[in-house]
Design a protein around this motif. Structure first.
Motif, PDB file in Angstrom:
ATOM      1  N   CYS A 163     -17.967 -12.263 -14.484  1.00  0.00           N
ATOM      2  CA  CYS A 163     -18.672 -12.094 -15.752  1.00  0.00           C
ATOM      3  C   CYS A 163     -20.163 -12.253 -15.483  1.00  0.00           C
ATOM      4  O   CYS A 163     -20.567 -13.067 -14.653  1.00  0.00           O
ATOM      5  CB  CYS A 163     -18.209 -13.134 -16.773  1.00  0.00           C
ATOM      6  SG  CYS A 163     -18.988 -12.935 -18.398  1.00  0.00           S
ATOM      7  N   GLY A 164     -20.975 -11.463 -16.197  1.00  0.00           N
ATOM      8  CA  GLY A 164     -22.423 -11.569 -16.048  1.00  0.00           C
ATOM      9  C   GLY A 164     -23.020 -10.502 -15.152  1.00  0.00           C
ATOM     10  O   GLY A 164     -24.152 -10.636 -14.699  1.00  0.00           O
ATOM     11  N   VAL A 165     -22.258  -9.431 -14.891  1.00  0.00           N
ATOM     12  CA  VAL A 165     -22.797  -8.342 -14.076  1.00  0.00           C
ATOM     13  C   VAL A 165     -23.726  -7.487 -14.938  1.00  0.00           C
ATOM     14  O   VAL A 165     -23.759  -7.608 -16.164  1.00  0.00           O
ATOM     15  CB  VAL A 165     -21.678  -7.464 -13.453  1.00  0.00           C
ATOM     16  CG1 VAL A 165     -20.817  -8.293 -12.514  1.00  0.00           C
ATOM     17  CG2 VAL A 165     -20.836  -6.790 -14.518  1.00  0.00           C
ATOM     18  N   ASN A 166     -24.489  -6.607 -14.293  1.00  0.00           N
ATOM     19  CA  ASN A 166     -25.406  -5.726 -15.018  1.00  0.00           C
ATOM     20  C   ASN A 166     -24.638  -4.871 -16.019  1.00  0.00           C
ATOM     21  O   ASN A 166     -23.580  -4.329 -15.707  1.00  0.00           O
ATOM     22  CB  ASN A 166     -26.169  -4.821 -14.052  1.00  0.00           C
ATOM     23  CG  ASN A 166     -27.128  -5.600 -13.188  1.00  0.00           C
ATOM     24  OD1 ASN A 166     -27.625  -6.651 -13.576  1.00  0.00           O
ATOM     25  ND2 ASN A 166     -27.373  -5.101 -11.993  1.00  0.00           N
ATOM     26  N   VAL A 167     -25.201  -4.751 -17.200  1.00  0.00           N
ATOM     27  CA  VAL A 167     -24.601  -3.949 -18.259  1.00  0.00           C
ATOM     28  C   VAL A 167     -24.787  -2.473 -17.913  1.00  0.00           C
ATOM     29  O   VAL A 167     -25.907  -2.031 -17.669  1.00  0.00           O
ATOM     30  CB  VAL A 167     -25.264  -4.275 -19.621  1.00  0.00           C
ATOM     31  CG1 VAL A 167     -24.728  -3.377 -20.714  1.00  0.00           C
ATOM     32  CG2 VAL A 167     -25.064  -5.749 -19.965  1.00  0.00           C
ATOM     33  N   PRO A 168     -23.696  -1.709 -17.870  1.00  0.00           N
ATOM     34  CA  PRO A 168     -23.858  -0.293 -17.531  1.00  0.00           C
ATOM     35  C   PRO A 168     -24.553   0.474 -18.662  1.00  0.00           C
ATOM     36  O   PRO A 168     -24.304   0.225 -19.839  1.00  0.00           O
ATOM     37  CB  PRO A 168     -22.423   0.203 -17.327  1.00  0.00           C
ATOM     38  CG  PRO A 168     -21.544  -0.799 -17.968  1.00  0.00           C
ATOM     39  CD  PRO A 168     -22.304  -2.081 -18.050  1.00  0.00           C
ATOM     40  N   GLY A 169     -25.404   1.391 -18.264  1.00  0.00           N
ATOM     41  CA  GLY A 169     -26.059   2.265 -19.227  1.00  0.00           C
ATOM     42  C   GLY A 169     -25.234   3.520 -19.415  1.00  0.00           C
ATOM     43  O   GLY A 169     -24.083   3.585 -18.988  1.00  0.00           O
ATOM     44  N   PRO A 170     -25.833   4.518 -20.039  1.00  0.00           N
ATOM     45  CA  PRO A 170     -25.108   5.786 -20.206  1.00  0.00           C
ATOM     46  C   PRO A 170     -24.629   6.298 -18.849  1.00  0.00           C
ATOM     47  O   PRO A 170     -25.339   6.187 -17.853  1.00  0.00           O
ATOM     48  CB  PRO A 170     -26.157   6.721 -20.813  1.00  0.00           C
ATOM     49  CG  PRO A 170     -27.128   5.798 -21.484  1.00  0.00           C
ATOM     50  CD  PRO A 170     -27.161   4.565 -20.630  1.00  0.00           C
ATOM     51  N   THR A 171     -23.422   6.823 -18.829  1.00  0.00           N
ATOM     52  CA  THR A 171     -22.827   7.262 -17.571  1.00  0.00           C
ATOM     53  C   THR A 171     -21.898   8.434 -17.799  1.00  0.00           C
ATOM     54  O   THR A 171     -21.392   8.624 -18.914  1.00  0.00           O
ATOM     55  CB  THR A 171     -22.053   6.102 -16.901  1.00  0.00           C
ATOM     56  OG1 THR A 171     -21.524   6.552 -15.667  1.00  0.00           O
ATOM     57  CG2 THR A 171     -20.947   5.566 -17.775  1.00  0.00           C
ATOM     58  N   THR A 172     -21.683   9.195 -16.766  1.00  0.00           N
ATOM     59  CA  THR A 172     -20.689  10.269 -16.816  1.00  0.00           C
ATOM     60  C   THR A 172     -19.394   9.825 -16.141  1.00  0.00           C
ATOM     61  O   THR A 172     -18.452  10.613 -16.038  1.00  0.00           O
ATOM     62  CB  THR A 172     -21.225  11.546 -16.122  1.00  0.00           C
ATOM     63  OG1 THR A 172     -21.590  11.211 -14.782  1.00  0.00           O
ATOM     64  CG2 THR A 172     -22.412  12.111 -16.871  1.00  0.00           C
ATOM     65  N   ASP A 173     -19.353   8.570 -15.671  1.00  0.00           N
ATOM     66  CA  ASP A 173     -18.125   8.038 -15.083  1.00  0.00           C
ATOM     67  C   ASP A 173     -17.046   7.955 -16.161  1.00  0.00           C
ATOM     68  O   ASP A 173     -17.339   7.834 -17.354  1.00  0.00           O
ATOM     69  CB  ASP A 173     -18.362   6.646 -14.488  1.00  0.00           C
ATOM     70  CG  ASP A 173     -19.240   6.681 -13.257  1.00  0.00           C
ATOM     71  OD1 ASP A 173     -19.162   7.666 -12.497  1.00  0.00           O
ATOM     72  OD2 ASP A 173     -20.014   5.720 -13.058  1.00  0.00           O
TER      73      ASP A 173
END
Length: 168
Positions: free
Chosen positions: A80-90
């Motif tokens: 917990c506490g990893v970087n918040v993902p931004g917009p992605t095509t994944d």
């Protein structure tokens, strides 16, 4: 004399059992690096809601804050506490109202909550999971309930969602 021998045997067996319990309690913790925002208080409700088992894999002790591991050897790692993902095509899937961004690696897959801050990351090796008779769907189902303790502020959108936006 027979009673003394029985008593000594009983005491010896109790000491062996106590030693075995002590040694198993001293099993080394799993080395999991803490995420950059592991001290975020929002991680705490999720961490206490984690399941004791996923499939047949038991929860193990880790050496870092806001981390967890299941299986011996570890088959599932959570941070917990990893970087918040931004917009992605994944690829993004929703399980029990929790969105997960999936990055398929070789061999490790990374599944990260989307729209929740702090974000939570799960690391799995699908081959090892399959060998342990645990599906990735089971992992997400078991961990989504805990991850849902962190409130969502956004949701994944797909191509079909973008086509329904007025003016697009």
């Amino acid at each position: 004399m027979h009673r003394k021998t029985l008593r000594r045997t009983s005491v010896a067996l109790l000491m062996v059992a106590a030693s075995a319990l002590t040694l198993s309690a001293c099993a080394p913790a799993v080395d999991v690096p803490a995420a950059s925002d592991a001290a975020n208080p929002a991680c705490a409700p999720m961490m206490v809601a984690l399941p004791d088992t996923i499939g047949d894999a038991a929860l193990r002790k880790t050496n870092s804050q806001a981390t967890a591991a299941w299986g011996d050897p570890s088959q599932i790692i959570l941070r917990c506490g990893v970087n918040v993902p931004g917009p992605t095509t994944d690829r993004c899937v929703s399980v029990n109202d929790v969105d997960w961004v999936i990055k398929e690696g070789d061999p490790v897959w990374t599944l990260t909550t989307f729209g929740r801050e702090p974000a939570t990351e799960i690391l799995i090796d699908p081959v090892k999971l399959e060998a342990a008779n645990i599906s990735s769907a089971t992992v997400l189902a078991e961990l989504s309930n805990a991850a849902g303790k962190i409130k969502a502020s956004r949701q994944c959108v797909g191509q079909e969602d973008l086509q329904n936006i007025p003016g697009s």
